[in-house]
Design an enzyme around this catalytic site. Structure first.
Site, mmCIF file in Angstrom:
data_model
loop_
_atom_site.group_PDB
_atom_site.id
_atom_site.type_symbol
_atom_site.label_atom_id
_atom_site.label_comp_id
_atom_site.label_asym_id
_atom_site.label_seq_id
_atom_site.Cartn_x
_atom_site.Cartn_y
_atom_site.Cartn_z
ATOM 1 N N CYS A 1 -31.550 27.630 -17.294
ATOM 2 C CA CYS A 1 -32.227 28.374 -16.232
ATOM 3 C C CYS A 1 -31.425 29.613 -15.851
ATOM 4 C CB CYS A 1 -32.346 27.517 -14.986
ATOM 5 S SG CYS A 1 -33.120 25.939 -15.280
ATOM 6 N N ARG B 1 -31.129 33.527 -22.056
ATOM 7 C CA ARG B 1 -30.525 32.224 -21.781
ATOM 8 C C ARG B 1 -31.426 31.080 -22.227
ATOM 9 N NH1 ARG B 1 -26.589 32.457 -17.730
ATOM 10 N NH2 ARG B 1 -27.148 30.429 -16.912
ATOM 11 N N TRP C 1 -35.604 26.328 -17.611
ATOM 12 C CA TRP C 1 -35.442 25.632 -18.896
ATOM 13 C C TRP C 1 -35.573 24.167 -18.535
ATOM 14 C CZ3 TRP C 1 -31.724 22.420 -21.384
ATOM 15 C CH2 TRP C 1 -31.745 22.462 -22.769
ATOM 16 N N ASN D 1 -30.351 26.388 -10.619
ATOM 17 C CA ASN D 1 -29.922 26.167 -11.998
ATOM 18 C C ASN D 1 -28.909 25.028 -11.948
ATOM 19 O OD1 ASN D 1 -28.915 26.280 -14.587
ATOM 20 N ND2 ASN D 1 -27.760 28.175 -14.285
ATOM 21 N N GLY D 2 -29.156 23.979 -12.726
ATOM 22 C CA GLY D 2 -28.248 22.838 -12.716
ATOM 23 C C GLY D 2 -29.048 21.550 -12.647
ATOM 24 N N GLU E 1 -20.631 26.563 -39.820
ATOM 25 C CA GLU E 1 -21.164 27.614 -38.945
ATOM 26 C C GLU E 1 -22.428 28.227 -39.565
ATOM 27 O OE1 GLU E 1 -21.054 28.494 -36.071
ATOM 28 O OE2 GLU E 1 -21.659 30.592 -36.009
ATOM 29 N N LYS F 1 -26.294 28.327 -38.011
ATOM 30 C CA LYS F 1 -27.082 29.551 -37.816
ATOM 31 C C LYS F 1 -28.502 29.366 -38.358
ATOM 32 C CE LYS F 1 -25.276 31.186 -35.427
ATOM 33 N NZ LYS F 1 -23.990 30.759 -34.952
ATOM 34 N N GLU G 1 -30.552 26.945 -36.252
ATOM 35 C CA GLU G 1 -30.934 27.463 -34.937
ATOM 36 C C GLU G 1 -32.098 28.419 -34.989
ATOM 37 O OE1 GLU G 1 -26.923 29.037 -33.767
ATOM 38 O OE2 GLU G 1 -27.516 28.253 -31.821
ATOM 39 N N HIS H 1 -20.198 11.806 -53.067
ATOM 40 C CA HIS H 1 -20.104 10.566 -52.290
ATOM 41 C C HIS H 1 -21.368 10.290 -51.491
ATOM 42 C CE1 HIS H 1 -15.950 10.198 -53.476
ATOM 43 N NE2 HIS H 1 -15.810 11.481 -53.186
ATOM 44 N N LYS I 1 -28.746 30.047 -24.278
ATOM 45 C CA LYS I 1 -27.521 30.764 -24.637
ATOM 46 C C LYS I 1 -26.304 30.085 -24.024
ATOM 47 C CE LYS I 1 -24.982 34.089 -26.250
ATOM 48 N NZ LYS I 1 -24.636 33.923 -27.676
HETATM 49 O O1 M6R Z 1 -20.603 29.714 -24.701
HETATM 50 P P1 M6R Z 1 -20.020 28.710 -25.642
HETATM 51 O O2 M6R Z 1 -19.254 29.340 -26.755
HETATM 52 O O3 M6R Z 1 -19.222 27.658 -24.940
HETATM 53 O O4 M6R Z 1 -21.253 27.973 -26.290
HETATM 54 C C1 M6R Z 1 -21.079 26.892 -27.145
HETATM 55 C C2 M6R Z 1 -22.330 26.601 -27.917
HETATM 56 O O5 M6R Z 1 -23.366 26.243 -27.039
HETATM 57 C C3 M6R Z 1 -22.766 27.801 -28.750
HETATM 58 O O6 M6R Z 1 -21.780 28.208 -29.628
HETATM 59 C C4 M6R Z 1 -24.044 27.458 -29.551
HETATM 60 O O7 M6R Z 1 -23.753 26.507 -30.528
HETATM 61 C C5 M6R Z 1 -24.607 28.747 -30.149
HETATM 62 N N1 M6R Z 1 -26.001 28.821 -29.908
HETATM 63 C C6 M6R Z 1 -24.356 28.874 -31.600
HETATM 64 O O8 M6R Z 1 -24.992 29.941 -32.192
#
Ligand code: M6R
Length: 607
Positions: free
Chosen positions: A2, A27, A74, A100-101, A480, A484, A487, A503, A602
């Site tokens: 949020c 966000r 959210w 938010n929370g 990583e 990507k 996501e 394995h 985000k």
């Molecule tokens: O703000 P942060 O680096 O703590 O966030 C951690 C993860 O939520 C963040 O890296 C998330 O995995 C990203 N969307 C990756 O692209």
């Protein structure tokens, strides 16, 4: 997650609130709403879905007034719907709240309030806050909010409007980010500074358990018991352009292209004229020299940076490094002693699990070093020391430049520790520093040739499965890279240590599988080539990422993407870029919005 915003001043509040909500869109959200006092009463407009639906509603049902609050939701408690969207009001519509929370005890609070006759409209946890504040209101909003917060457990960034005191917004924070922007005759509040930058660069960072009374010409801070607190403003000095797209189709593409400059910004201030590493901001030489063990903790992309960090610190400085996912770490019983360094990595500096892990390590007596991109973040403020990645704001949900700049910080820490521990010769250290100084230019080179990746993406974007394989640092980059693609292209993608294929995972390979082999560890080329041949023989399409002028994999892979020569240890800074681009182009091919992937936020400020 949020986003909340608020405005009190001389302008028409609606456009200011909508503008700020647009800046918070990144966000992640599924509905939006605002509440504005129009001179007579508080009017609320909210809508499920994108902000444009709220704007359409506001075009028909205009509200004017110079004080208001806004929210992008959210969903956590209750489905995304108009009713569950914020702001929420008490029964009389006299008090409006954005939040938010998560209010963890909302079920028991709701039951108590219902017994007292309060009727609930939504399924949200937030609505209890509106009724509670109403319950405690006796002519002073600040006092009512303070009393209500004493009943609430959980996390919140909260903004409250009351028609009986239409010149004031009361805001409060616990474990959810909140900033107040201040200017002459007007004040702003938001979940992060990007939403305020257009109006002011002078901000107050609200700390946990603080309550703020915001009027057109004053901002007053209080603790839980309403004892006044004196706070200083911070000045934001980064440019507003850094939070805009500047001609790029998406923030993600812009941020991928910003990596050469971002890497330079991370590195240059920490290299002295004598070409030595200066990271005195994180600890004295004495503390670093006496470090016996390091623990790295983070989430998502930052965790992957931490894995590379483990490899390079162990390689260069020969210090044992443990690495853990923050959401796991916080529930373990970790062992620390005062000679342990705790490195915590987070782009936003606001991730709930990461903050919890940091607080736990702090209690255990470890020295906490935060690597983060946000100077005023909770992490930066609560850690013992803070290393700024200096990457500039990252708006796209999928992290790119945050990752490479986090890596750069970890390389600097590894080399400095090696220098102090005497595990690297002076000659090799200066060669390594010299090489790091070439990385930014090398990243530019990777970005110049995107055709192979674009073409490969257009052929493979709809593969059902994608596996990224590598060894050592290439395995970390595989993780990583897989994240990507997952996501932003919604492909089922996984990373495997290439040696693990046999394995189990090789059973999954068929003609609908894409395999991306990251091959930058020269001593392991032959092993990787065998792995590529094994998956090719089972029908996979293979993309290989390796060094320029390297023909080792030409006959085995379907396509080869090159990165410039560098030390094998430093390749993660470059080899991730083709994967970021690949995920981006796949997402665009599918006509998805890479900046705002479904279900993701985000900044993950709730657990
Ligand atoms: O703000 P942060 O680096 O703590 O966030 C951690 C993860 O939520 C963040 O890296 C998330 O995995 C990203 N969307 C990756 O692209």
């Amino acid at each position: 997650m949020c986003g909340i915003t608020g405005y009190v001043g001389v302008k028409d509040a609606t456009p200011v609130l909508i503008n700020a909500l647009k800046k918070l869109e990144y966000r992640g959200y599924d509905s939006a709403g605002i509440a504005v006092f129009d001179g007579q009463e508080i009017l609320v407009r909210k809508s499920k879905g994108a902000l444009k639906f709220l704007e359409q509603k506001l075009a028909k049902e205009i509200i004017r007034g110079s004080i208001g609050i806004g929210h992008t939701r959210w969903a956590t408690h209750g489905e995304p719907s108009d009713i569950n969207s914020h702001p929420h009001t008490d029964v009389s519509g006299s008090i409006a709240v954005v939040h938010n929370g998560i209010i963890e005890n909302y079920v028991s609070l709701r039951e108590k309030l219902e017994k007292k006759g309060f009727a609930f409209k939504s399924q949200t946890d937030t609505e209890v806050a509106a009724h509670l504040i109403h319950f405690y209101y006796e002519g002073n909003l600040l006092e009512a909010v303070s009393k209500a917060l004493k009943d609430i457990s959980g996390s919140y960034a909260l903004a409250v409007l009351c028609d009986k005191q239409p010149d004031v917004i009361v805001a409060a924070r616990k474990d959810s980010p909140l900033v107040i922007g201040t200017a002459k005759n007007e004040q702003f509040l938001a979940s992060d500074v990007t939403a305020l930058l257009e109006y002011t660069r002078d901000v107050y960072y609200v700390d946990d358990n603080e309550i703020v009374e915001i009027k057109k010409d004053s901002v007053k801070f209080y603790d839980n018991d309403l004892e006044p607190i004196t706070k200083q403003t911070s000045h934001i000095d980064w440019d507003i352009d850094s939070a805009e797209k500047c001609g790029y189709e998406h923030f993600m593409l812009k941020e991928i292209h910003e990596q050469p400059a971002a890497l330079r910004q991370t590195l240059s201030p920490r290299i002295t004229k004598e070409k030595k590493i200066d990271i005195s901001e994180i600890a004295s030489d004495e503390i670093l020299r006496s470090t016996e063990r390091i623990v790295i903790t983070a989430c998502g992309t930052a965790y992957h940076a931490g894995i590379v960090g483990k490899y390079v610190i162990e390689h260069f400085a020969r210090i044992p490094v443990d690495i853990d996912i923050a959401s796991e770490f916080r529930y373990r019983e970790p062992i620390f002693n005062p000679k342990n360094l705790f490195i915590i990595i987070s782009q936003s500096g606001e991730t709930a699990d990461t903050l919890a892990a940091m607080r736990m390590a702090k209690k255990c007596g470890a020295r906490i070093i935060a690597i983060t991109n946000v100077a005023g973040s909770t992490l930066a403020r609560e850690a013992d020391a803070f290393m700024h990645t200096n990457g500039g704001p990252e708006i796209a949900v999928a992290s790119t430049k945050a990752f490479t700049t986090q890596l750069m910080c970890l390389y600097l820490i590894a080399l400095k520790l090696a220098e102090l521990k005497g595990t690297i010769s002076e000659e090799n250290l200066s060669k390594a520093i010299k090489e790091l100084e070439t990385i930014s230019a090398k990243a530019e080179i990777v970005l110049q040739d995107k055709k192979t990746i674009q073409k490969f993406a257009s052929r493979t974007f709809n593969k059902k499965k994608a596996f990224f394989i590598g060894r050592l640092a290439d395995y970390a980059i595989s993780m990583e890279s897989a994240l990507k693609l997952k996501e932003i292209n919604y492909t089922h993608s996984e990373a495997f240590a290439a040696g693990e294929l046999k394995h189990g995972p090789i059973a999954l390979i068929d003609t609908d599988t894409l395999v991306v082999a990251i091959c930058t560890q020269r001593a392991l080329f032959e092993k990787m080539d065998s792995n590529i041949k094994e998956v090719k023989a089972r029908g996979a399409s293979v993309l290989c990422i390796t060094y320029e002028n390297e023909h080792f994999f030409d006959d085995s892979a379907d396509a080869v993407v090159h990165i410039p020569e560098t030390f094998d240890e430093f390749t993660p800074l470059l080899s991730i870029i083709p994967s970021q681009l690949y995920a981006y182009y796949c997402s665009v091919q599918r006509s998805l919005d890479p900046d705002k992937p479904r279900n993701l936020a985000k900044s993950v400020t709730v657990e």
